[in-house]
Design an enzyme around this catalytic site. Sequence first.
Site, short mmCIF file in Angstrom:
data_model
loop_
_atom_site.label_atom_id
_atom_site.label_comp_id
_atom_site.label_asym_id
_atom_site.label_seq_id
_atom_site.Cartn_x
_atom_site.Cartn_y
_atom_site.Cartn_z
N LYS A 80 0.85 -1.19 0.00
CA LYS A 80 0.00 0.00 0.00
C LYS A 80 0.89 1.24 0.00
CE LYS A 80 -3.87 1.86 2.80
NZ LYS A 80 -4.70 1.63 4.01
N SER A 155 -9.78 1.39 3.02
CA SER A 155 -8.96 2.21 2.16
C SER A 155 -7.88 1.42 1.39
CB SER A 155 -8.26 3.28 3.01
OG SER A 155 -7.36 2.68 3.92
N SER A 179 -9.85 -1.07 7.19
CA SER A 179 -9.28 -0.94 5.84
C SER A 179 -8.51 -2.14 5.31
CB SER A 179 -8.36 0.27 5.78
OG SER A 179 -9.15 1.41 5.62
N1 GLN Z 1 -13.20 3.46 6.33
C1 GLN Z 1 -12.66 3.96 7.54
C2 GLN Z 1 -12.34 5.43 7.37
O1 GLN Z 1 -12.69 5.95 6.40
C3 GLN Z 1 -11.46 3.16 7.93
C4 GLN Z 1 -10.25 3.50 7.16
C5 GLN Z 1 -9.07 2.73 7.57
O2 GLN Z 1 -9.17 1.68 8.23
N2 GLN Z 1 -7.92 3.23 7.20
O3 GLN Z 1 -11.72 6.02 8.19
#
Ligand code: GLN
Length: 497
Positions: A80, A155, A179
């Site tokens: 990532k 994400s 995420s």
């Molecule tokens: N979807 C969640 C957010 O928007 C989690 C994101 C994540 O785990 N980085 O913050």
Amino acid sequence: MVNQLTISELTTRLARRETSAREVTQACLDRIQQVDGEIKAFLSFDAPDALKQAEHADQALAGGGTHQQQPLLGVPIALKDILAVQGQPLGCASKILEKFISPYDATVVEKLKAAGAIVFGRLNMDEFAMGSSTENSAYFTTRNPWDTARIPGGSSGGSAAAVAADECLASLGTDTGGSIRQPAALCGCVGLKPTYGRVSRYGVVAFASSLDQIGPFTKSVADAATVLGVIAGHDSRDSTSVPEPVPNYRAALNGGLKGLKLGLPKEYFISGIDPEVSAAVNAAVRQLEQLGAEIIEISLPHTEYAVAVYYIVATAEASANLARFDGIRYGLRMEGADLFELYSKTRGAGFGPEVKRRIILGTYVLSSGYYDAYYLRAQKVRTLIRDDLLKAFAKVDAIVTPTSPTAAFKVGEKSGDPMQMYLSDIFTISCNLAGNCGLSVPCGFIRNPEPGSRNPKLPVGLQLLGPPFGEATLFKIAHAYEQATPWHKERPQLNAR
Ligand code: GLN
């Protein structure tokens, strides 16, 4: 096609000299060439560097190197775009870090390299890991390999899609509120969020420091155990990493589920969950019961506050962490008449709308006058959520839930409504707030409601939550389930160019 193998299958073949690190690396690069124009998992990749690493791995193998000594020798693993790799771009899919090159390796990257992995590629994500669909990337939206009109989750959507599309053998992502687990579920792969402190965060760009953890995306549970075994462990450069010995996770995989107690939280099968997802998860629970586990209904009464608490804590921490991107130290700089104008122009031009929304929200909840009403209260409710989980783990070995309330949604379907998007994380967020571990394993498919799609079905994930440092138990349960079910063998059909 060697790029389609699991890590276990590949390392067996490498050890027998039936393939080479060069061959598998080239196969991944070819696959990217063929399908990534459509999937868009990679922001960039450095093919010559990957092939050079492969050459070193082949030399090590030829010199008698083994997978006992280096468990990932010759295995291509993509990252990532939030993890630092020396000499490679590090952008968090944000314009504010455009052209920034990392001067050092993250601890997990050092560990992967020491284990012989070929570390390559920058995988797309929501900007600064804020989102659930990769639609917040400043560059483009990654597509779900099961249906390219749909999002891969987020994400870490690029990390999930790249593994599902066989563009790499495994990948790493980060999980602040789901995420890793949510995109793994939506793309049909295995994703693990380790216990807070299990894996060093040194070299990961911070989003919300008390919630972030790095973890693997893989094609099998055994592979997740292998990768965690490599990346876990204490690191003096991350004061929140825990000096807890790293067990042999692979050794923990086998053995039946007899005697294990699994908790089913009654609050998790609520309205808003897709009935087909619910049916797939219920079938998985019955399967786990047949495998010998005892299912016990439990209650996590504070679950309903988890999303609200998360969006206070995460935004507060993000507003502080992202203050460092000011045009002076990293990446983008917009000139201004004075220092303040330079800051505001740089941040105005460099951050996308979701990141700005979160910084503003985070600054607001921390501001004097509102701090007690929001941030302090959220921290108290966070403790209640953690207590719920710890109380449950006194009675059960693990908790079973859906990973996400729906299968992959369509690109654009929720991007105009942040509240709808935030609710996609309803099942994953408590785990980050409490700091325990969680894993998503494929548990079937639902019908793709879009007729005429190349893949008539969409994957569903089963979430297993474990107590702090309970990863071995999660691997054991998920492995037994995976071996008893056909889901992990299914691959999406893609148009290869
Ligand atoms: N979807 C969640 C957010 O928007 C989690 C994101 C994540 O785990 N980085 O913050």
